[in-house]
Scaffold this motif. Structure first.
Motif, PDB file in Angstrom:
ATOM      1  N   MET A   1       0.840  -1.207   0.000  1.00 32.44           N
ATOM      2  CA  MET A   1       0.000   0.000   0.000  1.00 32.44           C
ATOM      3  C   MET A   1       0.868   1.248   0.000  1.00 32.44           C
ATOM      4  SD  MET A   1      -2.602   1.414   2.960  1.00 32.44           S
ATOM      5  CE  MET A   1      -3.859   0.165   2.734  1.00 32.44           C
ATOM      6  N   THR A   2       0.484   2.205  -0.810  1.00 30.10           N
ATOM      7  CA  THR A   2       1.185   3.492  -0.836  1.00 30.10           C
ATOM      8  C   THR A   2       0.720   4.353   0.335  1.00 30.10           C
ATOM      9  OG1 THR A   2       1.415   3.452  -3.233  1.00 30.10           O
ATOM     10  CG2 THR A   2       1.590   5.590  -2.163  1.00 30.10           C
ATOM     11  N   THR A   3       1.674   4.933   1.034  1.00 30.74           N
ATOM     12  CA  THR A   3       1.372   5.872   2.118  1.00 30.74           C
ATOM     13  C   THR A   3       1.439   7.296   1.575  1.00 30.74           C
ATOM     14  OG1 THR A   3       2.299   4.405   3.802  1.00 30.74           O
ATOM     15  CG2 THR A   3       2.119   6.733   4.372  1.00 30.74           C
ATOM     16  N   VAL A   4       0.442   8.095   1.901  1.00 35.11           N
ATOM     17  CA  VAL A   4       0.456   9.515   1.542  1.00 35.11           C
ATOM     18  C   VAL A   4       0.968  10.288   2.758  1.00 35.11           C
ATOM     19  CG1 VAL A   4      -0.875  11.488   0.742  1.00 35.11           C
ATOM     20  CG2 VAL A   4      -1.500   9.186  -0.032  1.00 35.11           C
ATOM     21  N   MET A   5       2.155  10.883   2.625  1.00 36.04           N
ATOM     22  CA  MET A   5       2.709  11.688   3.708  1.00 36.04           C
ATOM     23  C   MET A   5       2.371  13.150   3.443  1.00 36.04           C
ATOM     24  SD  MET A   5       6.612  12.231   5.149  1.00 36.04           S
ATOM     25  CE  MET A   5       6.867  10.521   5.528  1.00 36.04           C
ATOM     26  N   LEU A   6       1.720  13.779   4.401  1.00 40.63           N
ATOM     27  CA  LEU A   6       1.249  15.159   4.275  1.00 40.63           C
ATOM     28  C   LEU A   6       2.122  16.071   5.125  1.00 40.63           C
ATOM     29  CD1 LEU A   6      -2.529  14.281   4.754  1.00 40.63           C
ATOM     30  CD2 LEU A   6      -1.393  14.737   2.566  1.00 40.63           C
ATOM     31  N   ALA A  30      -3.333   4.976   3.482  1.00 34.95           N
ATOM     32  CA  ALA A  30      -2.656   5.233   4.757  1.00 34.95           C
ATOM     33  C   ALA A  30      -2.032   6.625   4.687  1.00 34.95           C
ATOM     34  CB  ALA A  30      -1.583   4.188   4.998  1.00 34.95           C
ATOM     35  N   THR A  31      -1.938   7.296   5.836  1.00 36.16           N
ATOM     36  CA  THR A  31      -1.357   8.637   5.862  1.00 36.16           C
ATOM     37  C   THR A  31      -0.344   8.776   6.985  1.00 36.16           C
ATOM     38  OG1 THR A  31      -3.158   9.475   7.261  1.00 36.16           O
ATOM     39  CG2 THR A  31      -3.396   9.757   4.866  1.00 36.16           C
ATOM     40  N   ARG A  32       0.556   9.695   6.815  1.00 36.88           N
ATOM     41  CA  ARG A  32       1.466  10.150   7.869  1.00 36.88           C
ATOM     42  C   ARG A  32       1.450  11.675   7.843  1.00 36.88           C
ATOM     43  NH1 ARG A  32       5.880   6.746   9.617  1.00 36.88           N
ATOM     44  NH2 ARG A  32       5.178   4.574   9.462  1.00 36.88           N
ATOM     45  N   THR A  33       1.519  12.292   9.014  1.00 37.83           N
ATOM     46  CA  THR A  33       1.501  13.755   9.099  1.00 37.83           C
ATOM     47  C   THR A  33       2.585  14.215  10.078  1.00 37.83           C
ATOM     48  OG1 THR A  33      -0.211  13.651  10.816  1.00 37.83           O
ATOM     49  CG2 THR A  33      -0.947  13.953   8.531  1.00 37.83           C
ATOM     50  N   PRO A  34       3.840  14.178   9.666  1.00 35.47           N
ATOM     51  CA  PRO A  34       4.923  14.567  10.576  1.00 35.47           C
ATOM     52  C   PRO A  34       4.889  16.051  10.926  1.00 35.47           C
ATOM     53  CG  PRO A  34       5.755  14.280   8.354  1.00 35.47           C
ATOM     54  CD  PRO A  34       4.334  13.802   8.335  1.00 35.47           C
ATOM     55  N   ALA A  35       5.402  16.351  12.103  1.00 37.69           N
ATOM     56  CA  ALA A  35       5.520  17.748  12.537  1.00 37.69           C
ATOM     57  C   ALA A  35       6.865  18.305  12.094  1.00 37.69           C
ATOM     58  CB  ALA A  35       5.404  17.829  14.051  1.00 37.69           C
ATOM     59  N   LEU A  36       6.866  19.539  11.614  1.00 40.78           N
ATOM     60  CA  LEU A  36       8.106  20.208  11.256  1.00 40.78           C
ATOM     61  C   LEU A  36       8.632  20.963  12.476  1.00 40.78           C
ATOM     62  CD1 LEU A  36       7.227  21.652   7.716  1.00 40.78           C
ATOM     63  CD2 LEU A  36       8.442  19.525   8.277  1.00 40.78           C
ATOM     64  N   ALA A  62       7.904   1.302   5.349  1.00 42.35           N
ATOM     65  CA  ALA A  62       8.418   0.170   4.574  1.00 42.35           C
ATOM     66  C   ALA A  62       8.040   0.241   3.098  1.00 42.35           C
ATOM     67  CB  ALA A  62       7.923  -1.140   5.178  1.00 42.35           C
ATOM     68  N   GLY A  63       6.829   0.685   2.802  1.00 40.84           N
ATOM     69  CA  GLY A  63       6.346   0.665   1.426  1.00 40.84           C
ATOM     70  C   GLY A  63       6.558   1.977   0.704  1.00 40.84           C
ATOM     71  N   PRO A  64       5.983   2.088  -0.501  1.00 38.18           N
ATOM     72  CA  PRO A  64       6.124   3.314  -1.285  1.00 38.18           C
ATOM     73  C   PRO A  64       5.367   4.493  -0.666  1.00 38.18           C
ATOM     74  CG  PRO A  64       4.610   1.791  -2.351  1.00 38.18           C
ATOM     75  CD  PRO A  64       5.209   1.044  -1.212  1.00 38.18           C
ATOM     76  N   VAL A  65       5.854   5.683  -0.957  1.00 43.09           N
ATOM     77  CA  VAL A  65       5.293   6.917  -0.394  1.00 43.09           C
ATOM     78  C   VAL A  65       5.022   7.916  -1.515  1.00 43.09           C
ATOM     79  CG1 VAL A  65       5.695   8.867   1.169  1.00 43.09           C
ATOM     80  CG2 VAL A  65       6.575   6.587   1.762  1.00 43.09           C
ATOM     81  N   VAL A  66       3.867   8.569  -1.444  1.00 48.14           N
ATOM     82  CA  VAL A  66       3.619   9.788  -2.197  1.00 48.14           C
ATOM     83  C   VAL A  66       3.734  10.924  -1.190  1.00 48.14           C
ATOM     84  CG1 VAL A  66       1.887  11.165  -3.407  1.00 48.14           C
ATOM     85  CG2 VAL A  66       2.218   8.774  -4.030  1.00 48.14           C
ATOM     86  N   LEU A  67       4.660  11.838  -1.436  1.00 47.70           N
ATOM     87  CA  LEU A  67       5.011  12.879  -0.472  1.00 47.70           C
ATOM     88  C   LEU A  67       4.433  14.209  -0.927  1.00 47.70           C
ATOM     89  CD1 LEU A  67       6.650  13.746   2.020  1.00 47.70           C
ATOM     90  CD2 LEU A  67       8.679  13.847   0.549  1.00 47.70           C
ATOM     91  N   LEU A  68       3.524  14.769  -0.121  1.00 45.45           N
ATOM     92  CA  LEU A  68       2.850  16.018  -0.458  1.00 45.45           C
ATOM     93  C   LEU A  68       3.290  17.116   0.492  1.00 45.45           C
ATOM     94  CD1 LEU A  68      -0.886  16.587  -1.319  1.00 45.45           C
ATOM     95  CD2 LEU A  68       0.196  17.946   0.473  1.00 45.45           C
ATOM     96  N   ALA A 213     -10.075  13.420  -3.500  1.00 49.32           N
ATOM     97  CA  ALA A 213     -10.352  12.739  -4.765  1.00 49.32           C
ATOM     98  C   ALA A 213      -9.251  13.023  -5.782  1.00 49.32           C
ATOM     99  CB  ALA A 213     -11.706  13.182  -5.310  1.00 49.32           C
ATOM    100  N   LEU A 214      -8.746  14.258  -5.791  1.00 49.86           N
ATOM    101  CA  LEU A 214      -7.670  14.609  -6.707  1.00 49.86           C
ATOM    102  C   LEU A 214      -6.377  13.887  -6.327  1.00 49.86           C
ATOM    103  CD1 LEU A 214      -6.491  16.243  -9.021  1.00 49.86           C
ATOM    104  CD2 LEU A 214      -6.281  18.208  -7.454  1.00 49.86           C
ATOM    105  N   ILE A 215      -6.067  13.864  -5.044  1.00 53.53           N
ATOM    106  CA  ILE A 215      -4.869  13.141  -4.589  1.00 53.53           C
ATOM    107  C   ILE A 215      -4.993  11.661  -4.901  1.00 53.53           C
ATOM    108  CG2 ILE A 215      -3.553  12.442  -2.540  1.00 53.53           C
ATOM    109  CD1 ILE A 215      -4.309  15.220  -1.349  1.00 53.53           C
ATOM    110  N   ASN A 216      -6.175  11.106  -4.680  1.00 50.79           N
ATOM    111  CA  ASN A 216      -6.421   9.697  -4.983  1.00 50.79           C
ATOM    112  C   ASN A 216      -6.151   9.400  -6.462  1.00 50.79           C
ATOM    113  OD1 ASN A 216      -7.662   6.963  -4.390  1.00 50.79           O
ATOM    114  ND2 ASN A 216      -9.145   7.711  -5.885  1.00 50.79           N
ATOM    115  N   GLU A 217      -6.602  10.291  -7.312  1.00 51.84           N
ATOM    116  CA  GLU A 217      -6.393  10.124  -8.758  1.00 51.84           C
ATOM    117  C   GLU A 217      -4.898  10.131  -9.087  1.00 51.84           C
ATOM    118  OE1 GLU A 217      -7.432  12.734 -12.703  1.00 51.84           O
ATOM    119  OE2 GLU A 217      -8.933  12.691 -11.094  1.00 51.84           O
ATOM    120  N   ILE A 218      -4.163  11.040  -8.454  1.00 47.14           N
ATOM    121  CA  ILE A 218      -2.715  11.134  -8.690  1.00 47.14           C
ATOM    122  C   ILE A 218      -2.006   9.891  -8.171  1.00 47.14           C
ATOM    123  CG2 ILE A 218      -0.627  12.419  -8.093  1.00 47.14           C
ATOM    124  CD1 ILE A 218      -2.500  14.943  -7.922  1.00 47.14           C
TER     125      ILE A 218
END
Length: 230
Positions: A1-6, A30-36, A62-68, A213-218
């Protein structure tokens, strides 16, 4: 599963992603939202510290990430992703998209500050600039949740531009009053593809379902093969 990191922008915290996370989870992501660390009550960190924090978070997945990255968040994602092997795509949401050697100051054509200590002043009229298309009560709550942001984070120059090697998508927010759409279009010209969404600077608050929905499409159109061009 690809994780979307926001990755949040300046003066913000990970909690700003709550609505969008709910929508992305409903779509199976799945999502991750790290603090800066450059944002907070008494922060001292700079952009390189932010990039290091993101690199550590990426290494824990562990898996692939789409980083936003949103807004300022586009700068540290550009540096952090350069050393990561699991980022399949970068998404710049109304975000700064620096080349190597650029900072927020240089992108705006502003001279580097002589003193990088202390906090950068909050953007003028944040209710209008950041949350112009939110109802008053929600906008006022969002403004109350803003925190301090260091000058160092805006002044430090990117040491890498990951978008040169990793496929990237730029999402232009068409009625943005914080980062002018004309500047966004300039930066977006560097991306592999350009998408648009109507509305202001913070669509994750004003229209989270549409943005999800747009992120999902990407994400669905992205595969690990894209990264290697084969």
């Amino acid at each position: 599963m690809t994780t979307v990191m926001l990755v949040h922008g300046a003066w913000h915290q990970p909690s700003t992603w709550a609505k969008l996370e709910t929508e992305l989870h409903a779509l199976g992501h799945a999502t991750r939202t790290p603090a800066l660390p450059s944002a907070g009550n008494r922060p001292t960190a700079g952009m390189h510290d932010d990039a290091a924090a993101l690199a550590a978070e990426l290494a824990s997945i562990a898996g692939p990430v789409v980083l936003l990255g949103h807004s300022y968040g586009g700068i540290p994602i550009s540096e952090a992703a350069a050393g990561a092997g699991n980022v399949d795509r970068l998404i710049y949401l109304a975000a700064y998209m620096p080349d190597k050697g650029q900072s927020m100051y240089t992108i705006h054509g502003i001279p580097d500050p002589e003193d990088t200590d202390g906090m950068f002043p909050l953007i003028d009229e944040p209710r209008t600039a950041l949350y112009g298309d939110l109802p008053d009560a929600e906008a006022e709550q969002a403004v109350r949740e803003l925190v301090n942001q260091t000058v160092r984070s805006f002044a430090e120059k990117a040491e890498a531009a990951a978008w040169r090697n990793i496929p990237s998508t730029y999402i232009i927010t068409e009625q943005d009053k914080a980062i002018p759409p004309a500047l966004q279009k300039q930066m977006a010209a560097q991306a592999a593809e350009i998408r648009r969404i109507p509305g202001g600077h913070s669509p994750f608050l004003s229209q989270p379902r549409r943005l999800a929905a747009l992120i999902n499409e990407i994400v669905r159109s992205t595969s690990p093969v894209d990264q290697w061009g084969v």
